[in-house]
Scaffold this active site. Structure first.
Site, PDB file in Angstrom:
ATOM      1  N   LYS A  13       0.906  -1.353   0.018  1.00 55.18           N
ATOM      2  CA  LYS A  13      -0.061  -0.197  -0.040  1.00 55.18           C
ATOM      3  C   LYS A  13       0.880   1.298   0.178  1.00 55.18           C
ATOM      4  O   LYS A  13       0.512   2.369  -0.519  1.00 55.18           O
ATOM      5  CB  LYS A  13      -1.004  -0.018   1.124  1.00 55.18           C
ATOM      6  CG  LYS A  13      -0.307   0.088   2.632  1.00 55.18           C
ATOM      7  CD  LYS A  13      -1.686  -0.347   3.677  1.00 55.18           C
ATOM      8  CE  LYS A  13      -0.843  -0.412   5.173  1.00 55.18           C
ATOM      9  NZ  LYS A  13      -0.138  -1.608   5.209  1.00 55.18           N
ATOM     10  N   ARG A  88      -6.097   2.309  11.725  1.00 55.78           N
ATOM     11  CA  ARG A  88      -5.842   0.893  11.837  1.00 55.78           C
ATOM     12  C   ARG A  88      -6.910   0.201  12.964  1.00 55.78           C
ATOM     13  O   ARG A  88      -6.940  -0.885  12.843  1.00 55.78           O
ATOM     14  CB  ARG A  88      -4.518   0.672  12.306  1.00 55.78           C
ATOM     15  CG  ARG A  88      -3.314   1.247  11.576  1.00 55.78           C
ATOM     16  CD  ARG A  88      -2.100   0.575  11.876  1.00 55.78           C
ATOM     17  NE  ARG A  88      -0.961   0.923  11.145  1.00 55.78           N
ATOM     18  CZ  ARG A  88       0.106   0.633  11.231  1.00 55.78           C
ATOM     19  NH1 ARG A  88       0.837  -0.078  12.379  1.00 55.78           N
ATOM     20  NH2 ARG A  88       1.265   0.952  10.364  1.00 55.78           N
ATOM     21  N   ARG A 123      12.686  -7.082   2.100  1.00 56.51           N
ATOM     22  CA  ARG A 123      12.232  -5.574   2.143  1.00 56.51           C
ATOM     23  C   ARG A 123      13.792  -4.924   2.775  1.00 56.51           C
ATOM     24  O   ARG A 123      14.220  -5.153   3.679  1.00 56.51           O
ATOM     25  CB  ARG A 123      11.403  -5.096   2.793  1.00 56.51           C
ATOM     26  CG  ARG A 123      10.857  -3.522   2.782  1.00 56.51           C
ATOM     27  CD  ARG A 123       9.538  -2.895   3.022  1.00 56.51           C
ATOM     28  NE  ARG A 123       8.929  -3.321   4.159  1.00 56.51           N
ATOM     29  CZ  ARG A 123       7.879  -2.829   4.789  1.00 56.51           C
ATOM     30  NH1 ARG A 123       6.995  -2.456   4.161  1.00 56.51           N
ATOM     31  NH2 ARG A 123       7.476  -3.301   6.154  1.00 56.51           N
ATOM     32  N   ARG A 155      14.661  -3.499   8.458  1.00 55.21           N
ATOM     33  CA  ARG A 155      13.835  -3.105   9.459  1.00 55.21           C
ATOM     34  C   ARG A 155      13.762  -4.322  10.519  1.00 55.21           C
ATOM     35  O   ARG A 155      13.259  -5.210  10.075  1.00 55.21           O
ATOM     36  CB  ARG A 155      12.390  -2.445   9.247  1.00 55.21           C
ATOM     37  CG  ARG A 155      12.704  -1.058   9.035  1.00 55.21           C
ATOM     38  CD  ARG A 155      11.303  -0.438   8.272  1.00 55.21           C
ATOM     39  NE  ARG A 155       9.893  -0.973   8.874  1.00 55.21           N
ATOM     40  CZ  ARG A 155       9.003  -0.882   8.364  1.00 55.21           C
ATOM     41  NH1 ARG A 155       8.809  -0.096   7.288  1.00 55.21           N
ATOM     42  NH2 ARG A 155       7.989  -1.292   9.021  1.00 55.21           N
ATOM     43  N   ARG A 166       2.521  -9.325  13.371  1.00 57.64           N
ATOM     44  CA  ARG A 166       1.937  -8.132  12.986  1.00 57.64           C
ATOM     45  C   ARG A 166       0.622  -8.434  11.942  1.00 57.64           C
ATOM     46  O   ARG A 166      -0.323  -7.972  12.015  1.00 57.64           O
ATOM     47  CB  ARG A 166       2.924  -7.338  12.022  1.00 57.64           C
ATOM     48  CG  ARG A 166       4.100  -6.662  12.872  1.00 57.64           C
ATOM     49  CD  ARG A 166       5.006  -5.940  11.958  1.00 57.64           C
ATOM     50  NE  ARG A 166       4.231  -4.913  11.325  1.00 57.64           N
ATOM     51  CZ  ARG A 166       5.151  -4.291  10.318  1.00 57.64           C
ATOM     52  NH1 ARG A 166       6.037  -4.775   9.853  1.00 57.64           N
ATOM     53  NH2 ARG A 166       4.394  -3.097   9.714  1.00 57.64           N
TER      54      ARG A 166
END
Length: 209
Positions: A13, A88, A123, A155, A166
């Protein structure tokens, strides 16, 4: 246009929000980026947020809502904006309604959990805010940022066990937003594709731009 992008962590997104932001000339506001900046600079809010993000939990509503309210009051949001990573939870969505924010479209990018775990482990991010992927969107040399030349890093919250945590949080707390916005008649669904440009074509089509 006033747009919200929904989707699990790693669904793409943020990438699509940046593309639409450039196309429409409106800011893409990533709550994650604002929170990470606060953590990096060690602000009071950043210190509070750190313990939540490092375990894969959500930052409390009152902290996030305060940041968003300040950001939407800035002049560059006058002609529209894209929210990436907010709301969220349904209470956050209700808080956005209470601020008097009238949305045009809520676009949900759908990707399977297994594909997301693969995506996020590849990532790579830069402190300037740029994001890459070893398979889908590598930087030119795979090590440094194309924009500023600084080294890319992984990260901590992209580690597979944190990603799975998550995703669990996303399904429990964020997915109900689809029903919330569907009831308002502004929800659109895009099936995330393997190639970024294919997802972009579907996204632009769904937004009618």
């Amino acid at each position: 246009m006033k747009i919200i992008f929904l989707g699990a962590p790693g669904a793409g997104k943020g990438t699509q929000a940046e593309i639409v932001s450039e196309r429409l000339g409106i800011p893409s506001i990533s709550t994650g980026a604002i929170i990470r900046e606060a953590i990096k600079t060690g602000t009071e809010m950043g210190m509070k947020a750190r313990k939540y993000t490092e375990s894969g939990a959500l930052v409390p509503d009152e902290v996030v809502i305060g940041i968003i309210q300040e950001r939407l009051a800035k002049p560059d949001c006058k002609n529209g904006f894209i929210l990436d990573g907010f709301p969220r939870t349904v209470p956050q969505a209700e808080a956005l309604d209470a601020m008097g924010v009238k949305l045009d479209v809520v676009l949900s990018i759908e990707v399977s959990d297994s594909a997301i775990v693969e995506r996020m482990s590849g990532r790579r991010v830069c402190e300037c805010g740029a994001s890459y992927h070893t398979k889908y969107n590598p930087s030119k040399d795979g090590v440094h940022c194309d924009k500023c030349g600084k080294p890319l890093t992984i990260r901590r919250d992209d580690a597979p066990e944190v990603v799975e945590s998550r995703l669990k949080v996303y399904h429990e707390t964020t997915e109900p937003l689809k029903e919330f916005y569907a009831a308002k008649g502004i929800l659109k669904i895009v099936e995330g594709q393997e190639r970024v440009e294919d997802t972009t074509a579907l996204t632009l089509g769904a937004l009618g731009i």
